[in-house]
Design a protein around this motif. Sequence first.
Motif, PDB file in Angstrom:
ATOM      1  N   ALA A  19      76.899  13.573  92.151  1.00 51.07           N
ATOM      2  CA  ALA A  19      76.837  13.475  93.591  1.00 51.07           C
ATOM      3  C   ALA A  19      76.323  14.777  94.241  1.00 51.07           C
ATOM      4  O   ALA A  19      76.399  15.974  93.010  1.00 51.07           O
ATOM      5  CB  ALA A  19      77.700  13.136  94.596  1.00 51.07           C
ATOM      6  N   VAL A  20      75.596  14.885  95.118  1.00 51.47           N
ATOM      7  CA  VAL A  20      74.721  16.368  95.296  1.00 51.47           C
ATOM      8  C   VAL A  20      75.813  16.954  96.477  1.00 51.47           C
ATOM      9  O   VAL A  20      75.523  17.919  96.317  1.00 51.47           O
ATOM     10  CB  VAL A  20      73.350  16.146  96.631  1.00 51.47           C
ATOM     11  CG1 VAL A  20      72.383  14.944  95.998  1.00 51.47           C
ATOM     12  CG2 VAL A  20      74.065  15.204  97.852  1.00 51.47           C
ATOM     13  N   SER A  21      77.051  16.046  96.753  1.00 54.46           N
ATOM     14  CA  SER A  21      77.700  17.435  97.701  1.00 54.46           C
ATOM     15  C   SER A  21      78.863  18.264  96.410  1.00 54.46           C
ATOM     16  O   SER A  21      79.230  19.333  96.438  1.00 54.46           O
ATOM     17  CB  SER A  21      78.718  16.493  97.897  1.00 54.46           C
ATOM     18  OG  SER A  21      79.861  15.916  96.877  1.00 54.46           O
TER      19      SER A  21
ATOM     20  N   TRP B  17      73.824  18.757  99.171  1.00 57.33           N
ATOM     21  CA  TRP B  17      73.530  17.921 100.613  1.00 57.33           C
ATOM     22  C   TRP B  17      72.349  17.609 101.329  1.00 57.33           C
ATOM     23  O   TRP B  17      72.081  16.675 101.418  1.00 57.33           O
ATOM     24  CB  TRP B  17      75.041  17.846 101.553  1.00 57.33           C
ATOM     25  CG  TRP B  17      75.511  16.638 102.357  1.00 57.33           C
ATOM     26  CD1 TRP B  17      74.814  16.179 103.479  1.00 57.33           C
ATOM     27  CD2 TRP B  17      76.770  15.607 102.293  1.00 57.33           C
ATOM     28  NE1 TRP B  17      74.958  15.239 104.415  1.00 57.33           N
ATOM     29  CE2 TRP B  17      76.548  15.331 103.090  1.00 57.33           C
ATOM     30  CE3 TRP B  17      77.499  15.848 101.442  1.00 57.33           C
ATOM     31  CZ2 TRP B  17      77.538  14.157 103.358  1.00 57.33           C
ATOM     32  CZ3 TRP B  17      78.827  14.773 101.112  1.00 57.33           C
ATOM     33  CH2 TRP B  17      78.086  13.916 102.928  1.00 57.33           C
ATOM     34  N   LYS B  18      71.942  19.084 102.021  1.00 57.18           N
ATOM     35  CA  LYS B  18      70.494  19.194 103.225  1.00 57.18           C
ATOM     36  C   LYS B  18      70.022  18.900 101.951  1.00 57.18           C
ATOM     37  O   LYS B  18      68.559  18.156 102.643  1.00 57.18           O
ATOM     38  CB  LYS B  18      70.803  20.330 103.656  1.00 57.18           C
ATOM     39  CG  LYS B  18      70.001  20.832 104.665  1.00 57.18           C
ATOM     40  CD  LYS B  18      70.446  21.599 105.395  1.00 57.18           C
ATOM     41  CE  LYS B  18      69.718  21.994 106.807  1.00 57.18           C
ATOM     42  NZ  LYS B  18      68.238  21.469 106.778  1.00 57.18           N
TER      43      LYS B  18
ATOM     44  N   LEU C 184      69.319  16.612 100.060  1.00 56.62           N
ATOM     45  CA  LEU C 184      69.096  14.978 100.075  1.00 56.62           C
ATOM     46  C   LEU C 184      69.181  14.690 101.371  1.00 56.62           C
ATOM     47  O   LEU C 184      67.818  13.809 101.176  1.00 56.62           O
ATOM     48  CB  LEU C 184      69.876  14.294  99.049  1.00 56.62           C
ATOM     49  CG  LEU C 184      70.594  12.724  99.441  1.00 56.62           C
ATOM     50  CD1 LEU C 184      69.308  12.009  98.704  1.00 56.62           C
ATOM     51  CD2 LEU C 184      71.641  12.335  98.891  1.00 56.62           C
ATOM     52  N   GLU C 185      69.198  15.036 102.283  1.00 53.65           N
ATOM     53  CA  GLU C 185      69.375  14.771 103.721  1.00 53.65           C
ATOM     54  C   GLU C 185      68.188  14.889 103.828  1.00 53.65           C
ATOM     55  O   GLU C 185      67.387  13.814 104.047  1.00 53.65           O
ATOM     56  CB  GLU C 185      69.892  15.522 104.730  1.00 53.65           C
ATOM     57  CG  GLU C 185      71.144  14.484 105.147  1.00 53.65           C
ATOM     58  CD  GLU C 185      72.539  15.128 106.116  1.00 53.65           C
ATOM     59  OE1 GLU C 185      73.461  14.839 106.675  1.00 53.65           O
ATOM     60  OE2 GLU C 185      71.566  16.426 105.941  1.00 53.65           O
TER      61      GLU C 185
ATOM     62  N   ARG D  60      71.921  14.810  87.785  1.00 53.75           N
ATOM     63  CA  ARG D  60      72.419  14.695  89.513  1.00 53.75           C
ATOM     64  C   ARG D  60      71.868  13.611  90.301  1.00 53.75           C
ATOM     65  O   ARG D  60      70.655  13.782  89.811  1.00 53.75           O
ATOM     66  CB  ARG D  60      72.073  16.065  89.977  1.00 53.75           C
ATOM     67  CG  ARG D  60      72.575  16.739  91.556  1.00 53.75           C
ATOM     68  CD  ARG D  60      73.493  16.813  92.250  1.00 53.75           C
ATOM     69  NE  ARG D  60      73.823  18.241  91.209  1.00 53.75           N
ATOM     70  CZ  ARG D  60      75.222  18.224  91.393  1.00 53.75           C
ATOM     71  NH1 ARG D  60      76.072  17.489  91.741  1.00 53.75           N
ATOM     72  NH2 ARG D  60      75.398  19.704  90.475  1.00 53.75           N
TER      73      ARG D  60
ATOM     74  N   PRO E 148      70.597  11.279  93.630  1.00 53.29           N
ATOM     75  CA  PRO E 148      70.419  10.573  94.884  1.00 53.29           C
ATOM     76  C   PRO E 148      71.967  10.467  95.402  1.00 53.29           C
ATOM     77  O   PRO E 148      71.844   9.080  95.887  1.00 53.29           O
ATOM     78  CB  PRO E 148      69.199  10.088  95.276  1.00 53.29           C
ATOM     79  CG  PRO E 148      68.993   9.235  93.801  1.00 53.29           C
ATOM     80  CD  PRO E 148      69.575   9.759  93.020  1.00 53.29           C
TER      81      PRO E 148
ATOM     82  N   PHE F  16      75.343  10.751  98.495  1.00 54.67           N
ATOM     83  CA  PHE F  16      76.000  12.121  98.186  1.00 54.67           C
ATOM     84  C   PHE F  16      77.550  12.158  98.278  1.00 54.67           C
ATOM     85  O   PHE F  16      78.177  13.141  97.762  1.00 54.67           O
ATOM     86  CB  PHE F  16      75.821  11.945  99.949  1.00 54.67           C
ATOM     87  CG  PHE F  16      74.996  12.137 100.661  1.00 54.67           C
ATOM     88  CD1 PHE F  16      74.428  13.658 101.682  1.00 54.67           C
ATOM     89  CD2 PHE F  16      74.222  10.841 101.256  1.00 54.67           C
ATOM     90  CE1 PHE F  16      73.445  13.154 102.051  1.00 54.67           C
ATOM     91  CE2 PHE F  16      72.679  10.829 101.954  1.00 54.67           C
ATOM     92  CZ  PHE F  16      72.486  12.073 102.082  1.00 54.67           C
ATOM     93  N   SER F  17      78.476  11.476  98.061  1.00 56.71           N
ATOM     94  CA  SER F  17      79.824  11.566  97.507  1.00 56.71           C
ATOM     95  C   SER F  17      79.856  10.549  96.424  1.00 56.71           C
ATOM     96  O   SER F  17      80.100  10.052  95.917  1.00 56.71           O
ATOM     97  CB  SER F  17      80.833  11.231  98.875  1.00 56.71           C
ATOM     98  OG  SER F  17      80.502  12.430  99.938  1.00 56.71           O
TER      99      SER F  17
END
Length: 331
Positions: free
Chosen positions: A158-160, A167-168, A170-171, A230, A232, A234-235
């Motif tokens: 996850a990106v976190s 995180w940002k 991916l957003e 990695r 896409p 988030f968690s």
Amino acid sequence: MKKVNLAVVGATGMVGRTFLKVLEERDFPIDNFYVMASARSAGQKLTFRGKEYVVEELTEHSFDKPIDIALFSAGGSTSAKFAPIAAEHGVVVVDNSAQWRMDPEVPLVVPEVNPEDIRWNKGIIANPNCSTIQAMVALKPLDDLLGIKRVVYSTYQAVSGAGVAGWKDLEDGLKGMPPKKFPHPIANNCLPHIDIFLENGYTKEEMKMIWETRKILHHDQLKVTATTVRVPVFSSHSESINIEFLRPFEIEEIYDALEKAPGLVVVDDPAHDKYPLAVDAAGKDEVFVGRIRRDESVDNGINIWVVADNIRKGAATNAVQIAELLVKNME
Ligand code: A2P
């Protein structure tokens, strides 16, 4: 339970804030509580157990006051400088960075796997890499049962795990904006690149999984390889793990060992489309395992799918569990 003076270093970060949440949820026995970060956040207020705490700047003098345990998650260079200062002042540091993990003087601990290693600490205990922690919870009972001969890790991370900036990315990427943290877009993509590349062609993340697995399982020569990716999400990190054993087995023995293992939940009902999922693991403290099946290409092998929240069990929860063991040992 004895109450301790506890400091959180890097309290404003992604893992740091989760430390506060997990400490609250687990009712950790705290007397005096301190939150520390860089000069950038000094003066900021953080709420803990309904009370506001002012963030202190971390300095050489931060540990002059009586502190029993410090949970560090403020990056490798901060740990390199400040963890020894804290240890000299009698603090036991539980450090989430990679700085001390492979130091032979520093125990590397997953409480369900090698809690006994906590006892030989000299003031610093390292929290393993997030991908390693969840794998260890699933591998330990199988190593005890059959002896592990070789492990192949393939991760979907996850990106976190790359902090607020990951995180940002991916957003932003989902809105069509270019990446700032990752070298390529992470939205609609998979990056076979976590941490830096090393001379042998592996990434540092891959080598961390290899080195740390050997240290935690106390198998210096264990054959381990890894590809870390990695994705896409988030968690929660997901991992495909291929394991070869020294001894033959019946698949029921594997289920039995995994079902009895501490901190592990078996989710394995393919007939009803049930298997561990990142979205289900997010926010939980357990490690989830499923897709348990024989590897028919070798004599004594299996494939499993292991999922856990990388910020909780992969970082904050594991560190808080280590701190709980420390408190128990103080009594
Ligand atoms: P700050 O918010 O003041 O920068 P993340 O990995 O999620 O970005 O979080 C990193 C954490 O480590 C933050 O709390 C950050 O504080 C803290 N940190 C970074 N550098 C230092 C430093 N030199 N001294 C103390 N804390 C630091």
